[in-house]
Design a protein around this motif. Sequence first.
Motif, short mmCIF file in Angstrom:
data_model
loop_
_atom_site.label_atom_id
_atom_site.label_comp_id
_atom_site.label_asym_id
_atom_site.label_seq_id
_atom_site.Cartn_x
_atom_site.Cartn_y
_atom_site.Cartn_z
N GLU A 1 -29.49 -12.14 -42.61
CA GLU A 1 -29.72 -11.74 -44.00
C GLU A 1 -30.79 -12.59 -44.67
O GLU A 1 -31.11 -12.37 -45.83
N ARG A 2 -31.35 -13.57 -43.96
CA ARG A 2 -32.28 -14.52 -44.57
C ARG A 2 -33.72 -14.23 -44.17
O ARG A 2 -33.98 -13.81 -43.05
N LYS A 3 -34.62 -14.50 -45.10
CA LYS A 3 -36.04 -14.22 -44.90
C LYS A 3 -36.84 -15.44 -45.36
O LYS A 3 -36.51 -16.03 -46.39
N ALA A 4 -37.87 -15.82 -44.59
CA ALA A 4 -38.68 -16.99 -44.95
C ALA A 4 -40.15 -16.70 -44.70
O ALA A 4 -40.50 -15.91 -43.82
N ASN A 5 -40.98 -17.38 -45.45
CA ASN A 5 -42.42 -17.28 -45.28
C ASN A 5 -42.80 -17.91 -43.93
O ASN A 5 -42.46 -19.07 -43.67
N ALA A 6 -43.49 -17.16 -43.09
CA ALA A 6 -43.86 -17.64 -41.76
C ALA A 6 -44.95 -18.70 -41.79
O ALA A 6 -45.26 -19.29 -40.77
N LYS A 7 -45.51 -18.95 -42.98
CA LYS A 7 -46.56 -19.96 -43.10
C LYS A 7 -46.02 -21.25 -43.71
O LYS A 7 -46.77 -22.14 -44.08
N SER A 8 -44.69 -21.35 -43.79
CA SER A 8 -44.04 -22.51 -44.38
C SER A 8 -43.11 -23.19 -43.38
O SER A 8 -42.16 -22.56 -42.88
N MET A 9 -43.35 -24.46 -43.09
CA MET A 9 -42.51 -25.19 -42.14
C MET A 9 -41.07 -25.26 -42.65
O MET A 9 -40.14 -24.99 -41.90
N LEU A 10 -40.91 -25.60 -43.90
CA LEU A 10 -39.56 -25.71 -44.46
C LEU A 10 -38.83 -24.37 -44.39
O LEU A 10 -37.67 -24.30 -43.98
#
Length: 84
Positions: free
Chosen positions: A39-48
Amino acid sequence: MVTKEMVVEAKSGLKSKPAALFIQKACDYKSSIWIEREERKANAKSMLGLLSLSIGTGARISIIAEGEDEEAAVEELAEYINSL
């Protein structure tokens, strides 16, 4: 928008060094790129953001890109994950 679903087969998953190289590749593209796990989504250009998804071996992920070079971005990033 282009989406590719895949399973991470790498023994170490997408942690630290592989994640840093993934981000370098993602930053080469002008498109907005996201990684989705469950259910989670993150920016692929962000290490964190990427590390917060805890992508380990066997994780099902989606690579999502939107922009002028979206198809090339998704294909290269998927190939990189498959090569780990």
